[in-house]
Scaffold this motif. Sequence first.
Motif, PDB file in Angstrom:
ATOM      1  N   LYS A   1       0.832  -1.205   0.000  1.00  0.00           N
ATOM      2  CA  LYS A   1       0.000   0.000   0.000  1.00  0.00           C
ATOM      3  C   LYS A   1       0.867   1.254   0.000  1.00  0.00           C
ATOM      4  O   LYS A   1       0.617   2.205  -0.747  1.00  0.00           O
ATOM      5  CB  LYS A   1      -0.900  -0.043   1.243  1.00  0.00           C
ATOM      6  CG  LYS A   1      -1.963   1.018   1.226  1.00  0.00           C
ATOM      7  CD  LYS A   1      -3.095   0.696   2.192  1.00  0.00           C
ATOM      8  CE  LYS A   1      -4.168   1.749   2.083  1.00  0.00           C
ATOM      9  NZ  LYS A   1      -4.261   2.590   3.261  1.00  0.00           N
ATOM     10  N   GLU A   2       1.922   1.236   0.836  1.00  0.00           N
ATOM     11  CA  GLU A   2       2.799   2.402   0.912  1.00  0.00           C
ATOM     12  C   GLU A   2       3.550   2.609  -0.407  1.00  0.00           C
ATOM     13  O   GLU A   2       3.752   3.731  -0.849  1.00  0.00           O
ATOM     14  CB  GLU A   2       3.789   2.229   2.068  1.00  0.00           C
ATOM     15  CG  GLU A   2       3.119   2.316   3.437  1.00  0.00           C
ATOM     16  CD  GLU A   2       4.006   1.791   4.562  1.00  0.00           C
ATOM     17  OE1 GLU A   2       3.973   2.362   5.649  1.00  0.00           O
ATOM     18  OE2 GLU A   2       4.749   0.791   4.350  1.00  0.00           O
ATOM     19  N   ILE A   3       3.948   1.494  -1.026  1.00  0.00           N
ATOM     20  CA  ILE A   3       4.636   1.597  -2.324  1.00  0.00           C
ATOM     21  C   ILE A   3       3.714   2.246  -3.340  1.00  0.00           C
ATOM     22  O   ILE A   3       4.129   3.086  -4.131  1.00  0.00           O
ATOM     23  CB  ILE A   3       5.052   0.202  -2.832  1.00  0.00           C
ATOM     24  CG1 ILE A   3       6.158  -0.340  -1.945  1.00  0.00           C
ATOM     25  CG2 ILE A   3       5.471   0.253  -4.290  1.00  0.00           C
ATOM     26  CD1 ILE A   3       7.266  -1.040  -2.637  1.00  0.00           C
TER      27      ILE A   3
ATOM     28  N   VAL B   1       3.780   5.950  -3.021  1.00  0.00           N
ATOM     29  CA  VAL B   1       4.962   6.576  -3.621  1.00  0.00           C
ATOM     30  C   VAL B   1       4.831   6.601  -5.145  1.00  0.00           C
ATOM     31  O   VAL B   1       5.089   7.621  -5.791  1.00  0.00           O
ATOM     32  CB  VAL B   1       6.240   5.818  -3.203  1.00  0.00           C
ATOM     33  CG1 VAL B   1       7.456   6.386  -3.923  1.00  0.00           C
ATOM     34  CG2 VAL B   1       6.427   5.891  -1.697  1.00  0.00           C
ATOM     35  N   ARG B   2       4.381   5.483  -5.713  1.00  0.00           N
ATOM     36  CA  ARG B   2       4.276   5.393  -7.175  1.00  0.00           C
ATOM     37  C   ARG B   2       3.361   6.447  -7.776  1.00  0.00           C
ATOM     38  O   ARG B   2       3.565   6.876  -8.905  1.00  0.00           O
ATOM     39  CB  ARG B   2       3.734   4.025  -7.578  1.00  0.00           C
ATOM     40  CG  ARG B   2       4.771   2.953  -7.558  1.00  0.00           C
ATOM     41  CD  ARG B   2       4.197   1.673  -8.118  1.00  0.00           C
ATOM     42  NE  ARG B   2       5.090   0.578  -7.814  1.00  0.00           N
ATOM     43  CZ  ARG B   2       4.683  -0.654  -7.563  1.00  0.00           C
ATOM     44  NH1 ARG B   2       3.387  -0.933  -7.592  1.00  0.00           N
ATOM     45  NH2 ARG B   2       5.553  -1.590  -7.299  1.00  0.00           N
ATOM     46  N   LYS B   3       2.341   6.814  -7.015  1.00  0.00           N
ATOM     47  CA  LYS B   3       1.399   7.807  -7.538  1.00  0.00           C
ATOM     48  C   LYS B   3       2.114   9.080  -7.949  1.00  0.00           C
ATOM     49  O   LYS B   3       1.642   9.802  -8.820  1.00  0.00           O
ATOM     50  CB  LYS B   3       0.345   8.130  -6.472  1.00  0.00           C
ATOM     51  CG  LYS B   3      -0.631   7.005  -6.271  1.00  0.00           C
ATOM     52  CD  LYS B   3      -1.631   7.330  -5.189  1.00  0.00           C
ATOM     53  CE  LYS B   3      -2.471   6.083  -4.899  1.00  0.00           C
ATOM     54  NZ  LYS B   3      -3.420   6.300  -3.809  1.00  0.00           N
ATOM     55  N   ASN B   4       3.249   9.361  -7.299  1.00  0.00           N
ATOM     56  CA  ASN B   4       3.958  10.606  -7.591  1.00  0.00           C
ATOM     57  C   ASN B   4       5.123  10.418  -8.547  1.00  0.00           C
ATOM     58  O   ASN B   4       5.883  11.338  -8.791  1.00  0.00           O
ATOM     59  CB  ASN B   4       4.443  11.234  -6.289  1.00  0.00           C
ATOM     60  CG  ASN B   4       3.269  11.672  -5.434  1.00  0.00           C
ATOM     61  OD1 ASN B   4       2.339  12.303  -5.943  1.00  0.00           O
ATOM     62  ND2 ASN B   4       3.273  11.313  -4.166  1.00  0.00           N
TER      63      ASN B   4
ATOM     64  N   THR C   1       1.543   3.640 -12.093  1.00  0.00           N
ATOM     65  CA  THR C   1       0.786   4.839 -11.722  1.00  0.00           C
ATOM     66  C   THR C   1       0.327   4.757 -10.266  1.00  0.00           C
ATOM     67  O   THR C   1      -0.305   5.677  -9.771  1.00  0.00           O
ATOM     68  CB  THR C   1      -0.486   5.014 -12.577  1.00  0.00           C
ATOM     69  OG1 THR C   1      -1.380   3.935 -12.283  1.00  0.00           O
ATOM     70  CG2 THR C   1      -0.182   5.024 -14.058  1.00  0.00           C
ATOM     71  N   GLY C   2       0.625   3.646  -9.609  1.00  0.00           N
ATOM     72  CA  GLY C   2       0.166   3.476  -8.234  1.00  0.00           C
ATOM     73  C   GLY C   2      -1.205   2.843  -8.169  1.00  0.00           C
ATOM     74  O   GLY C   2      -1.856   2.846  -7.131  1.00  0.00           O
ATOM     75  N   SER C   3      -1.647   2.266  -9.300  1.00  0.00           N
ATOM     76  CA  SER C   3      -2.971   1.653  -9.358  1.00  0.00           C
ATOM     77  C   SER C   3      -3.050   0.399  -8.502  1.00  0.00           C
ATOM     78  O   SER C   3      -2.061  -0.296  -8.299  1.00  0.00           O
ATOM     79  CB  SER C   3      -3.285   1.288 -10.809  1.00  0.00           C
ATOM     80  OG  SER C   3      -4.418   0.454 -10.865  1.00  0.00           O
ATOM     81  N   LYS C   4      -4.235   0.128  -8.019  1.00  0.00           N
ATOM     82  CA  LYS C   4      -4.452  -1.134  -7.325  1.00  0.00           C
ATOM     83  C   LYS C   4      -4.491  -2.261  -8.358  1.00  0.00           C
ATOM     84  O   LYS C   4      -4.640  -2.030  -9.552  1.00  0.00           O
ATOM     85  CB  LYS C   4      -5.778  -1.089  -6.564  1.00  0.00           C
ATOM     86  CG  LYS C   4      -5.789  -0.047  -5.467  1.00  0.00           C
ATOM     87  CD  LYS C   4      -6.889  -0.370  -4.448  1.00  0.00           C
ATOM     88  CE  LYS C   4      -7.007   0.724  -3.417  1.00  0.00           C
ATOM     89  NZ  LYS C   4      -8.192   1.576  -3.620  1.00  0.00           N
ATOM     90  N   ARG C   5      -4.438  -3.480  -7.834  1.00  0.00           N
ATOM     91  CA  ARG C   5      -4.399  -4.681  -8.679  1.00  0.00           C
ATOM     92  C   ARG C   5      -5.578  -4.730  -9.661  1.00  0.00           C
ATOM     93  O   ARG C   5      -5.423  -5.034 -10.830  1.00  0.00           O
ATOM     94  CB  ARG C   5      -4.450  -5.893  -7.737  1.00  0.00           C
ATOM     95  CG  ARG C   5      -3.762  -7.097  -8.214  1.00  0.00           C
ATOM     96  CD  ARG C   5      -2.251  -6.992  -8.138  1.00  0.00           C
ATOM     97  NE  ARG C   5      -1.707  -8.049  -8.979  1.00  0.00           N
ATOM     98  CZ  ARG C   5      -0.902  -7.851  -9.989  1.00  0.00           C
ATOM     99  NH1 ARG C   5      -0.492  -6.633 -10.289  1.00  0.00           N
ATOM    100  NH2 ARG C   5      -0.465  -8.853 -10.717  1.00  0.00           N
TER     101      ARG C   5
END
Lengths: 260, 269
Positions: free
Chosen positions: A74-76, A79-82, B181-185
């Motif tokens: 979840k924390e990763i 970070v990835r979102k940015n 992009t930080g997307s969920k699975r």
Amino acid sequence: MVHLSIQQVGKTYDDGTEALSSVSFDVNKGEGVVLLGHNGSGKSTLFRCINGIENTSSGKILYNGQPIHDLSKKEIREVRKNIGMVFQQFHLVGNLSVFQNVLFGGLGKSPSSISVFGPFAKQEMRMKALECLDRVGLIHVSKKRADSLSGGQQQRVAIARMLMQEPELVLADEPIASLDPSAGKEVMDLLWSVVKERGMTVICTLHQPEIALQYAERIIGLHKGRFVLDQQTSQLDDTRFEWLYEKNLKNLSKEVISVD
Amino acid sequence: MTNHNKSEYAKHMPKRMKWPGIAGWFGWIFFLLFFIMGLSNANITVDRLWRGLFNAGTFISQAFPPDFNRIEPVTWAMIETFEIAIVGTAVGVVISLPFALLSAKNITRSPLIRSVTRGLLGVMRTVPDLVWALIFVVLFGLGPLAGILTIMIDTIAFCARFFSERIEELNKGPLEALESTGSKRGGVIFGAAIPPAFPSFVSTGLFAFEKSIRGAVVLGLVGAGGIGVELRTSMTLMKFDEAAAIILLILLVVLAVEKVSSKIRLRVI
Ligand SMILES: Nc1ncnc2c1ncn2[C@@H]1O[C@H](COP(=O)(O)OP(=O)(O)OP(=O)(O)O)[C@@H](O)[C@H]1O
Ligand SMILES: [Mg+2]
């Protein structure tokens, strides 16, 4: 202000390949860095470690001062979102529309994934995606299938997807390696101008030192997984980088080539 | 000029050129034994073959002209078969998707979950559908429900295997791009796994439906609903002209389904 700090990072893959060894450097907010290095020097590996697709074997990576190894899934994701990525092979979903591909940039940041899917997409998401497409000059092909575009156009769509994500840091891995020189120039011009106008930090890998010199404020070099070059382009006296692509670097320690 | 000793040449000979080893010999003996026993146990005699031919003559002469008097109940039974195939296939295709995702290496990291899923699919596939039908008839009684469940199991086993193979050969680039992009699975799967595989899902689903309609006809024979029941009744009552009408109807429907489904398939791909 330090945006990304790579500290003594090493990466050995499960099969024993040592892709990175003890790489250290800091990147400041808003900096435009080009990363050079021969095939297999570890550039892509470094990027994959930064956004957590691969775990580092040793060392630390700090993003805005926050360590990004040993994070929960979840924390990763947070970070990835940015961190926005641009890839050599564009990595669009070929049989979907250009518009839908750009919408996917919002997957991470939107509260629920469904709000970026075709008929379910929220009005504000749609408008934003069109804005991003307009920025890269491709709003007129928004309805076309992504794989029907030329390579240069696909890469511009990938940049629009990255813009949709609104990242703070952009990692571009050989964004022009599959493009002809003129499409490549177009893409580099576009990438650099959108990144600069939005104050994003960018690290971009390239295989052409002469192009690196046109865009980068700073050039970093990797050789066989080691950090061997770090120079501000403005202070560069030797602009030929043949030595970086030689099989064996003799007697070149970090001190020799780094100015500061 | 030669680099090797001639005595070493033999080991460079491809396998096919050599005589089979011990295991190979055993395999052949095993096969021949069962082949010969099988032939002799079938009691094949010239006399029996002649009689079979003669019976075929009687059958055909009694089957023609086909008797369409019972066409109404038979048509209803055919419609029931069709419904069994449609419902069973549709539900099966939908359920096969999570099974496919759970057994695909590039989507499901945990080897445990993958092998459990594959195990379940293995059971569904290896137990023949008539056996499933008999079990469901015992559980839920005679009629179309048993047929629907059987077709469903059949479709899950068939589709999940093809779907997961298709998913495993996906280009991992787009998956990684959406993941980054930080997307969920779920977002990654619905964004970059299902869309590229979709045409193949539709085409496999249509194949499954063609298979189901033939399967559903046979299921009636064990009482799982549909036209098979009618066919069996006519046959046991030796009303071969009625049976002929039923067989003609089955032929017509199966052909029509295959035709339509190949048209749709062409359009999707
Ligand atoms: N998943 C992996 N498993 C094992 N070894 C890998 C893996 N990915 C990369 N490597 C190895 O790690 C080393 C660094 O590879 P990497 O892709 O990071 O180099 P690169 O600088 O991006 O090269 P290129 O210019 O060809 O893109 C190479 O020796 C490569 O073979
Ligand atoms: Mg690379």
